[in-house]
Structure formats: C-alpha cells, structure tokens
Design a protein around this motif. Structure first.
Motif, short mmCIF file in Angstrom:
data_model
loop_
_atom_site.label_atom_id
_atom_site.label_comp_id
_atom_site.label_asym_id
_atom_site.label_seq_id
_atom_site.Cartn_x
_atom_site.Cartn_y
_atom_site.Cartn_z
N UNK A 235 6.25 0.68 -14.64
CA UNK A 235 5.76 0.22 -15.95
C UNK A 235 6.76 -0.67 -16.67
N UNK A 236 7.99 -0.72 -16.21
CA UNK A 236 9.01 -1.54 -16.84
C UNK A 236 9.19 -2.90 -16.20
N UNK A 237 8.26 -3.32 -15.36
CA UNK A 237 8.35 -4.61 -14.67
C UNK A 237 7.78 -5.70 -15.57
N UNK A 238 8.66 -6.31 -16.36
CA UNK A 238 8.23 -7.28 -17.38
C UNK A 238 7.49 -8.47 -16.79
N UNK A 239 7.90 -8.94 -15.62
CA UNK A 239 7.22 -10.10 -15.02
C UNK A 239 5.77 -9.79 -14.71
N UNK A 240 5.48 -8.57 -14.26
CA UNK A 240 4.09 -8.21 -13.98
C UNK A 240 3.27 -8.15 -15.27
N UNK B 196 -1.49 -2.19 -10.08
CA UNK B 196 -0.80 -1.29 -9.15
C UNK B 196 0.71 -1.45 -9.29
N UNK B 197 1.19 -2.69 -9.45
CA UNK B 197 2.63 -2.91 -9.67
C UNK B 197 3.09 -2.17 -10.92
N UNK C 133 3.93 -6.73 -4.76
CA UNK C 133 2.65 -6.65 -5.47
C UNK C 133 2.53 -7.78 -6.49
N UNK C 134 3.60 -8.09 -7.19
CA UNK C 134 3.59 -9.17 -8.17
C UNK C 134 3.30 -10.50 -7.47
N UNK D 28 0.81 -1.21 0.00
CA UNK D 28 0.00 0.00 0.00
C UNK D 28 0.85 1.26 0.00
N UNK D 29 0.25 2.32 -0.46
CA UNK D 29 0.88 3.63 -0.40
C UNK D 29 1.91 3.85 -1.48
#
Length: 124
Positions: free
Chosen positions: A68-73, A62-63, A40-41, A31-32
């Motif tokens: 935005x560059x978190x490929x796994x998410x 949210x992740x 989060x993932x 959160x936050x």
C-alpha cells in the motif's frame, strides 16, 4: 537473471515500444503471494498502453494490496482513473501518492491537472 534485472529488461522493452514483450517477460512475477510490486506496476503500464484498462487497474490494485506504500502505483492508478473520467477516485489516488511521498513531482503535477480539470483553480 534476478528480479531487478528482469524488471530492468522489461522496462527497456517497454521504452522500446514492445509492450507485449515487456508484459510477457514479467508474466511469472505477477501471481501468488510472491508477486513483485514493480513487475505489477510495469504490467499495468503495459496493459494500459495496449488499451486493456481493466487489466491495468487490476494489476495496480494487486500491486497496492501487496504494498500500500507504493507511491508510483497510486500515481499511475490515478492517471488511469482520470482517463476513465473517475475524477474523485483519481484525486484520492494522487493524494495518497503524495501522502506517501510528499516530494513526488509527477503526482503533484497530475493532481494539479486534475484540479484544473475540475475547475478548482485555487486548490490547484
């Protein structure tokens, strides 16, 4: 315990099939403005496994707002969207994962399966 250690512990719980415990162990990291993208993932993966697809999608979105560059998410969101029959959205998520990480084998595989499902054999 630092955040990396806590996430590693939560992953061990996830791998042991203790999805509720894994989710609870990272609950305060979700959160936050300081929400942890890896937490989060993992929370999203737990929620999906527990059949809470709405929560899973919210955690992955949210992740991706945080990073935005978190490929796994992106890849994991694509899997969820594909399972929900939202195939065009799933394809966009897999392609985004591959744009960010061109060598991401799992995202290539998932996009290939999606294209096969769509009958786009030449593109697959």
């Amino acid at each position: 315990m630092n955040p990396s250690q806590r996430i590693a512990n939560a992953i061990a719980l996830f791998n042991a099939g203790q999805f509720d415990h894994a989710l609870a162990s990272v609950g305060d990291m979700l959160h936050g403005d300081e929400a942890n993208v890896d937490a989060l993932n993992l929370a999203a993966a737990c929620a999906r496994t527990l059949g809470r697809s709405g929560d899973a999608e919210a955690f992955w979105r949210r992740a991706l707002q945080r990073d935005p560059g978190h490929a796994a998410s992106w890849n994991n969101l694509g899997i969820l969207l594909q399972q929900q029959g939202r195939l065009a959205d799933a394809g966009e998520a897999f392609r985004q994962a591959l744009h960010l990480s061109p060598g991401y084998a799992e995202a290539h595989y998932n996009l290939g399966l999606l294209l096969q499902q769509l009958g786009a054999f030449t593109e697959a």
